[in-house]
Design a protein around this motif. Structure first.
Motif, PDB file in Angstrom:
ATOM      1  N   THR A 124       0.622  -1.160   0.076  1.00  0.00           N
ATOM      2  CA  THR A 124      -0.064   0.179   0.060  1.00  0.00           C
ATOM      3  C   THR A 124       0.797   1.294  -0.007  1.00  0.00           C
ATOM      4  O   THR A 124       0.147   2.401  -0.297  1.00  0.00           O
ATOM      5  CB  THR A 124      -0.897  -0.052   1.341  1.00  0.00           C
ATOM      6  OG1 THR A 124      -0.203  -0.084   2.506  1.00  0.00           O
ATOM      7  CG2 THR A 124      -2.038  -1.239   1.176  1.00  0.00           C
ATOM      8  N   PRO A 125       2.085   1.343   0.159  1.00  0.00           N
ATOM      9  CA  PRO A 125       2.775   2.754   0.591  1.00  0.00           C
ATOM     10  C   PRO A 125       2.709   3.533  -0.744  1.00  0.00           C
ATOM     11  O   PRO A 125       2.796   4.711  -0.454  1.00  0.00           O
ATOM     12  CB  PRO A 125       4.334   2.189   0.873  1.00  0.00           C
ATOM     13  CG  PRO A 125       4.165   0.955   1.327  1.00  0.00           C
ATOM     14  CD  PRO A 125       3.173   0.191   0.701  1.00  0.00           C
TER      15      PRO A 125
ATOM     16  N   LEU B 247       0.550   4.273  -2.667  1.00  0.00           N
ATOM     17  CA  LEU B 247      -0.805   4.979  -2.554  1.00  0.00           C
ATOM     18  C   LEU B 247      -0.700   6.555  -2.295  1.00  0.00           C
ATOM     19  O   LEU B 247      -1.229   7.306  -2.903  1.00  0.00           O
ATOM     20  CB  LEU B 247      -1.929   4.419  -1.857  1.00  0.00           C
ATOM     21  CG  LEU B 247      -3.270   5.187  -1.719  1.00  0.00           C
ATOM     22  CD1 LEU B 247      -3.678   5.375  -3.148  1.00  0.00           C
ATOM     23  CD2 LEU B 247      -4.155   4.403  -0.913  1.00  0.00           C
ATOM     24  N   ILE B 248       0.298   6.981  -1.178  1.00  0.00           N
ATOM     25  CA  ILE B 248       0.714   8.190  -0.752  1.00  0.00           C
ATOM     26  C   ILE B 248       1.536   8.837  -2.254  1.00  0.00           C
ATOM     27  O   ILE B 248       1.029   9.968  -2.333  1.00  0.00           O
ATOM     28  CB  ILE B 248       1.743   8.265   0.241  1.00  0.00           C
ATOM     29  CG1 ILE B 248       0.767   7.981   1.434  1.00  0.00           C
ATOM     30  CG2 ILE B 248       2.035   9.785   0.537  1.00  0.00           C
ATOM     31  CD1 ILE B 248       1.456   7.685   2.655  1.00  0.00           C
ATOM     32  N   THR B 249       2.524   8.058  -2.705  1.00  0.00           N
ATOM     33  CA  THR B 249       3.123   8.914  -3.954  1.00  0.00           C
ATOM     34  C   THR B 249       1.817   8.955  -5.121  1.00  0.00           C
ATOM     35  O   THR B 249       2.020  10.068  -5.685  1.00  0.00           O
ATOM     36  CB  THR B 249       4.038   8.036  -4.316  1.00  0.00           C
ATOM     37  OG1 THR B 249       5.035   7.420  -3.408  1.00  0.00           O
ATOM     38  CG2 THR B 249       4.742   8.487  -5.699  1.00  0.00           C
TER      39      THR B 249
ATOM     40  N   THR C 182     -10.504  -0.943   4.584  1.00  0.00           N
ATOM     41  CA  THR C 182     -10.136   0.089   3.551  1.00  0.00           C
ATOM     42  C   THR C 182     -10.334   1.512   3.914  1.00  0.00           C
ATOM     43  O   THR C 182      -9.514   2.331   3.637  1.00  0.00           O
ATOM     44  CB  THR C 182     -10.038  -0.450   2.190  1.00  0.00           C
ATOM     45  OG1 THR C 182      -9.872  -1.806   1.990  1.00  0.00           O
ATOM     46  CG2 THR C 182      -9.599   0.445   1.037  1.00  0.00           C
TER      47      THR C 182
ATOM     48  N   PHE D 237      -8.643   3.189   6.497  1.00  0.00           N
ATOM     49  CA  PHE D 237      -7.054   3.386   5.559  1.00  0.00           C
ATOM     50  C   PHE D 237      -6.977   4.547   4.749  1.00  0.00           C
ATOM     51  O   PHE D 237      -5.828   5.199   5.114  1.00  0.00           O
ATOM     52  CB  PHE D 237      -6.512   2.129   5.197  1.00  0.00           C
ATOM     53  CG  PHE D 237      -5.251   1.968   4.482  1.00  0.00           C
ATOM     54  CD1 PHE D 237      -4.082   1.842   5.355  1.00  0.00           C
ATOM     55  CD2 PHE D 237      -5.216   2.313   3.356  1.00  0.00           C
ATOM     56  CE1 PHE D 237      -2.899   1.766   4.669  1.00  0.00           C
ATOM     57  CE2 PHE D 237      -3.720   2.390   2.776  1.00  0.00           C
ATOM     58  CZ  PHE D 237      -2.824   2.142   3.472  1.00  0.00           C
ATOM     59  N   VAL D 238      -7.788   4.616   4.100  1.00  0.00           N
ATOM     60  CA  VAL D 238      -7.711   5.652   2.832  1.00  0.00           C
ATOM     61  C   VAL D 238      -8.018   6.996   3.565  1.00  0.00           C
ATOM     62  O   VAL D 238      -7.401   7.874   3.199  1.00  0.00           O
ATOM     63  CB  VAL D 238      -8.523   5.243   1.586  1.00  0.00           C
ATOM     64  CG1 VAL D 238      -8.714   6.302   0.711  1.00  0.00           C
ATOM     65  CG2 VAL D 238      -8.135   4.060   0.832  1.00  0.00           C
TER      66      VAL D 238
ATOM     67  N   ILE E 137      -5.059   8.313   5.329  1.00  0.00           N
ATOM     68  CA  ILE E 137      -4.019   8.544   4.248  1.00  0.00           C
ATOM     69  C   ILE E 137      -4.268  10.302   3.685  1.00  0.00           C
ATOM     70  O   ILE E 137      -3.473  11.036   3.767  1.00  0.00           O
ATOM     71  CB  ILE E 137      -3.565   7.664   3.078  1.00  0.00           C
ATOM     72  CG1 ILE E 137      -2.975   6.480   3.423  1.00  0.00           C
ATOM     73  CG2 ILE E 137      -3.226   8.386   1.805  1.00  0.00           C
ATOM     74  CD1 ILE E 137      -2.667   5.603   2.304  1.00  0.00           C
ATOM     75  N   ARG E 138      -5.745  10.351   3.606  1.00  0.00           N
ATOM     76  CA  ARG E 138      -6.058  11.786   3.033  1.00  0.00           C
ATOM     77  C   ARG E 138      -5.728  12.741   4.362  1.00  0.00           C
ATOM     78  O   ARG E 138      -5.274  14.029   3.794  1.00  0.00           O
ATOM     79  CB  ARG E 138      -7.674  11.747   2.699  1.00  0.00           C
ATOM     80  CG  ARG E 138      -8.220  12.811   1.850  1.00  0.00           C
ATOM     81  CD  ARG E 138      -9.529  13.007   1.796  1.00  0.00           C
ATOM     82  NE  ARG E 138     -10.128  11.962   1.332  1.00  0.00           N
ATOM     83  CZ  ARG E 138     -10.747  10.828   2.083  1.00  0.00           C
ATOM     84  NH1 ARG E 138     -10.968  11.241   3.404  1.00  0.00           N
ATOM     85  NH2 ARG E 138     -11.331  10.040   1.403  1.00  0.00           N
TER      86      ARG E 138
ATOM     87  N   ALA F 156      -3.519  12.411   6.460  1.00  0.00           N
ATOM     88  CA  ALA F 156      -2.027  12.538   6.582  1.00  0.00           C
ATOM     89  C   ALA F 156      -1.468  13.442   5.549  1.00  0.00           C
ATOM     90  O   ALA F 156      -0.291  13.909   5.523  1.00  0.00           O
ATOM     91  CB  ALA F 156      -1.339  11.079   6.525  1.00  0.00           C
ATOM     92  N   CYS F 157      -2.086  13.422   4.480  1.00  0.00           N
ATOM     93  CA  CYS F 157      -1.496  14.392   3.372  1.00  0.00           C
ATOM     94  C   CYS F 157      -1.923  15.863   3.147  1.00  0.00           C
ATOM     95  O   CYS F 157      -1.924  16.368   2.210  1.00  0.00           O
ATOM     96  CB  CYS F 157      -1.840  13.756   2.049  1.00  0.00           C
ATOM     97  SG  CYS F 157      -1.090  12.146   1.636  1.00  0.00           S
TER      98      CYS F 157
END
Length: 388
Positions: free
Chosen positions: A118-119, A121-123, A152, A155-156, A159-160, A162-163
């Motif tokens: 999964t990492p 996905l941030i990229t 999921t 998790f997503v 990430i949103r 965190a960005c």
């Protein structure tokens, strides 16, 4: 007993090999001639064809030779859709080498939430917005978990969040759509269709791996079928998901035999045996699954490659399965048509320029107000900029 000459297997590309690791690179009768190596940008995807590329063939121990798990599927429909199954560490570096439009990579299907899948996905969400994905967001499909925090969606959404700094710092020069990170979570326990569009149907099915909440996927298009197991022990849900028609390509995980794991990782054979049998699939286990499904072409995925271990994997597999098999490595490419399945290696550049693709909308730059403290912090450049 197999009569296959295992000495004829190509060695991995990092060890000097040039071809796909198989003794059967072509199944069927291709309707056109394929070059010995796939060269990105020199071979158009035909209508009605699927092209499947391994973006990551490896494990949590990511190396220059092997990115962590990821599979790319290019579809020969009018939209020329791109689907990516998992985005392990380093997989987008391999995607970049394929010279495909950055803004077309907006559909991600997660098999499970282990950190080696999964990492990137941030990229994709953050860095690829700066490399051409200026006109659309990213959509993620993935399984639920045994409780919400293991799913999921959780998790997503994290990430949103965190960005946020990354997103806010570029909001003035990109279309608002590019900041969308949407998620469609489905019940991991049910075999079900999770995507239908552009003549493509994607079905998810549960697999047995580590915790409840891991799945594999089946992709159907124009009479062609590609199945990917994700990480799993041999399981009936995958076999049953393949029962209603022929499978052209089945990519199934396959760890080396326990003694090879123990020797390669420097661990006791007992621990290696537990890792293999409790969360993954042995060569004989993969062979049994292949024998039940009978795909036109099979692929072994999620293996730490070494010239010495590949023949051992094939030797163990051949005790139970005789059909065409490819040991996958990064940038193994399959062209799948009704007439044939062809396996090759991609011949790529190490430092390609990004291909942004044609945007649906052109963003308008809206420079933000600069913080007051920057005025004293910045070094004046008027003198050097004025030089001829």
């Amino acid at each position: 007993m197999s009569t296959e000459d295992l000495s004829a297997l190509p060695v991995p590309e990092f060890a000097g090999g040039r071809g796909a690791i198989t003794t059967t690179p072509v199944v069927g009768e291709p309707r056109r001639e394929y070059a010995e190596a796939f060269v990105p940008g020199e071979e158009e995807l035909e209508d009605g064809e699927l092209r499947v590329t391994v973006l990551g063939s490896g494990n949590p121990w990511v190396t220059r030779a092997q990115a962590s798990g990821s599979i790319l599927v290019e579809v020969g429909n009018p939209e020329r859709d791109l689907f990516v199954l998992d985005l392990g560490t380093g997989s987008l570096a391999n995607f970049a080498s394929l010279k495909l439009p950055v803004n077309k990579l907006d559909k991600v299907f997660i098999t499970h939430l282990h950190a080696d899948h999964t990492p990137d996905l941030i990229t994709l969400f953050g860095s690829y917005r700066k490399s051409g994905r200026v006109d659309r967001g990213v959509r993620v499909w993935g399984p639920s978990g045994s409780e919400p925090r293991f799913g999921t969606e959780h998790f997503v959404n994290a990430i949103r969040e965190a960005c946020n700094w990354d997103s806010e710092s570029t909001r003035s020069i990109h279309a608002e759509e590019s900041f969308e990170l949407a998620v469609s979570e489905f019940d991991y326990a049910q075999t079900q269709v999770v995507y239908v569009a552009g003549e493509v149907t994607i079905t998810a099915f549960p697999v047995v791996h580590a915790l409840s909440g891991a799945v594999g996927y089946r992709i159907d298009f124009a009479g062609l079928t590609v199945v990917h197991s994700g990480d799993t022990r041999p399981g009936w849900p995958l076999v049953r998901a393949c029962e209603d028609g022929s499978v052209d390509l089945l990519i199934h995980e396959c760890f080396p035999p326990a003694e090879v794991i123990a020797a390669g990782m420097g661990m006791p054979i007992e621990r290696a045996t537990v890792i293999l049998n409790q969360a993954h699939t042995s060569p004989r286990g993969a062979g049994k699954v292949f024998g039940l499904v009978r795909p036109r072409m099979a692929g072994l995925w999620h293996t730490q490659l070494a010239p010495a271990s590949t023949p051992l994997i094939f030797e163990d597999l051949r005790k139970v399965y005789e059909g065409p098999v490819v040991q996958l490595q990064d940038l193994t490419v399959f062209n799948v048509t009704t007439e044939a399945v062809v396996a090759r290696q991609a011949q790529v550049e190490s430092q390609p320029r990004p291909v942004p693709g044609k945007p649906r909308t052109e963003p308008t730059a809206r420079p933000p107000a600069q913080p007051e403290w920057w005025a004293d912090a910045l070094i004046p450049l008027d003198d050097v900029l004025a030089l001829p």
